[in-house]
Design an enzyme around this catalytic site. Sequence first.
Site, PDB file in Angstrom:
ATOM      1  N   HIS A   1      10.212   5.061  -1.937  1.00  0.00           N
ATOM      2  CA  HIS A   1       8.853   5.496  -1.624  1.00  0.00           C
ATOM      3  C   HIS A   1       7.893   5.144  -2.753  1.00  0.00           C
ATOM      4  O   HIS A   1       6.748   4.714  -2.511  1.00  0.00           O
ATOM      5  CB  HIS A   1       8.863   7.006  -1.366  1.00  0.00           C
ATOM      6  CG  HIS A   1       7.512   7.589  -1.134  1.00  0.00           C
ATOM      7  ND1 HIS A   1       6.865   8.368  -2.071  1.00  0.00           N
ATOM      8  CD2 HIS A   1       6.666   7.514  -0.074  1.00  0.00           C
ATOM      9  CE1 HIS A   1       5.694   8.751  -1.602  1.00  0.00           C
ATOM     10  NE2 HIS A   1       5.543   8.241  -0.398  1.00  0.00           N
TER      11      HIS A   1
ATOM     12  N   GLU B   1       1.824  14.770  -3.727  1.00  0.00           N
ATOM     13  CA  GLU B   1       2.323  14.612  -2.360  1.00  0.00           C
ATOM     14  C   GLU B   1       3.536  15.514  -2.122  1.00  0.00           C
ATOM     15  O   GLU B   1       3.665  16.144  -1.058  1.00  0.00           O
ATOM     16  CB  GLU B   1       2.685  13.144  -2.113  1.00  0.00           C
ATOM     17  CG  GLU B   1       2.992  12.805  -0.672  1.00  0.00           C
ATOM     18  CD  GLU B   1       3.274  11.325  -0.468  1.00  0.00           C
ATOM     19  OE1 GLU B   1       3.624  10.952   0.665  1.00  0.00           O
ATOM     20  OE2 GLU B   1       3.140  10.540  -1.434  1.00  0.00           O
TER      21      GLU B   1
ATOM     22  N   GLU C   1       6.965   1.483  -2.575  1.00  0.00           N
ATOM     23  CA  GLU C   1       5.971   1.252  -1.518  1.00  0.00           C
ATOM     24  C   GLU C   1       4.560   1.528  -2.039  1.00  0.00           C
ATOM     25  O   GLU C   1       3.611   0.794  -1.744  1.00  0.00           O
ATOM     26  CB  GLU C   1       6.298   2.131  -0.317  1.00  0.00           C
ATOM     27  CG  GLU C   1       5.256   2.145   0.789  1.00  0.00           C
ATOM     28  CD  GLU C   1       4.926   3.546   1.248  1.00  0.00           C
ATOM     29  OE1 GLU C   1       3.732   3.921   1.241  1.00  0.00           O
ATOM     30  OE2 GLU C   1       5.878   4.271   1.617  1.00  0.00           O
ATOM     31  N   HIS C   2       4.404   2.585  -2.844  1.00  0.00           N
ATOM     32  CA  HIS C   2       3.103   2.896  -3.435  1.00  0.00           C
ATOM     33  C   HIS C   2       2.707   1.853  -4.476  1.00  0.00           C
ATOM     34  O   HIS C   2       1.563   1.389  -4.507  1.00  0.00           O
ATOM     35  CB  HIS C   2       3.150   4.274  -4.104  1.00  0.00           C
ATOM     36  CG  HIS C   2       2.939   5.415  -3.168  1.00  0.00           C
ATOM     37  ND1 HIS C   2       1.945   6.343  -3.336  1.00  0.00           N
ATOM     38  CD2 HIS C   2       3.604   5.780  -2.033  1.00  0.00           C
ATOM     39  CE1 HIS C   2       2.004   7.241  -2.365  1.00  0.00           C
ATOM     40  NE2 HIS C   2       3.012   6.923  -1.568  1.00  0.00           N
TER      41      HIS C   2
END
Length: 432
Positions: free
Chosen positions: A47, A127, A50-51
Site C-alpha cells: 500500500h 489513514e 502505491e502511494h
Amino acid sequence: MTVEITRLASGLTVVTENMPHLESVALGVWIKSGSRNETEDEHGIAHLLEHMAFKGTSRRSARDIAEEIENVGGELNAATSTETTSYYARVLKDHVPLAVDILADILTESEFDEEELRREKHVILQEIGAANDTPDDVIFDRFSEVAYRDQTLGRPILGTPETVKSFTPNQIRNYLSRNYTTDRMFVVAAGAVDHDAFVKQVETRFAKLPTKPSAQPVLDVARYVGGEVREVRDLMDAQVLIGFEGKAYHMRDFYCSQLLANILGGGMSSRLFQEVRENRGLCYSVYAFHWGFSDTGIFGIHAATGADDLPKLVPVILDELRKCSETVHQQEIDRARAQIRAQLLMGQESPAARAGQIARQMMLYGRPIPNDEMMERLAGLTTERLTDLAGRLFFDTVPTLSAVGPIEQLAPLAEITAALSSPGIETKKAAG
C-alpha cells in the site's frame, strides 16, 4: 466491441476493448501482487508503494504528475488489495499517449525520495487512524484477522503504525523488484482506443520493466481458521459479521456461492432483507457477500442494529441460513441470475469498470470471459446444488464472528456454533 490481446516479447500483456461510441479511454496497469505478497517485516509496504509511486520520478515531481494529467482534464488513481495492485487513468482519447507515459514513468522511474517518504508515512498513519475510527472498517479487518489468524491474508492492507514507520526506500525497491515484473503485469485499456497504436506506446514506454523477479515472490497458502473477536465500543449501532469458509475463484462451487449470496442477502428482494428488515424491522442494513481469492474464499453476513435488537437479530439470521440449506426456489435463482446479468452488462457500459473487469479476468483465468460463457456457468446451477452448498457452507465449517459496538447482549460463539451444528433444532429454539 472486441477484446484484443497482445503479449509483448518482454512478457508484458496488453489488452484493449474498443468502445467506438465513446470519446474517452480508461486505462491502467494491474499487477498480480498485493498485501499477500509481503514478508513479515513488509506488512503494509504494498500500500505504501502505491502511494509513493505518485511522489516523484526522475522526470517529474509529485506536483508535475498531478498537474500534467489534470491539465488535460484527466484523472489518475491507484488501489491496493490483498492479491492485486492497480494504477489507472481516465483521459480523452487524444491524451492516451500522455497517460501511458505517466503510468510508465511512475512504475519505472520513481525515486522514493526520503523526504517524500517521511510525509507519506504520516499520511498513511492518519489513514490507519481514520480506519480504526470507522466501525465498518474495523469489523472487516478484525474478521479477516480471525478467519486467517497469523497469516498475510488476515492482516490489514494498510499495515500497522510500527511497520509503516520502519520502511526505507530500499525496502520499497526490494518489494518492487520482486513483484512488479512483466510476467505479473497487465496493461488494459477500454474505450476509444486503437489496439495497435496502444500496443506500440506501451511497448516503448514500459521497456524498462524487469522481466524476472529479483527473488521468488512471497505467497503463503491460506488456511481458514475461524473463531471470534469482540470489541465493545460506545456506538449507536452494534455491527455484527458472521462468516464461513467460502470458495476460491477456480473451485467448482465459486459461481454457486455467488448466486447463494445474492439470494440470501443481495438486494431488497433477498431473504435477509425481507425477513430481518421488512418483516421484523430489526435493522437498517443487512446483506450477504462472497469473496473469492486464489486459494480460498469467505462467505459472510453483515448486519448493523441497535443493542436491544441484537438478541433477536442473530437467531433470525441463523434461521435463514438453515432455510437456505433446506429449500431454494427456482424463482429465486432466476431473479439472482437476472440481477447478476444486469450488473455485468451495466458495468460494461463504463470504460473504467470494463477495464477493471478485463484485468481481473486476465489475472485470474488468463483470458477474458465472454458474457455468454459467464451466464452459461450460472445457468447450470440448480436448486439442489444451492441447498447442498448451503448445508456444507453453514453447517460443516467453523464460523467466524466479528462484532463491534454495544454488543454485551450478543450470544456467545459457542451458542451460535451449536445452533449451526444442529440445523433445524437449536436454531428453531433460538428463533422462538
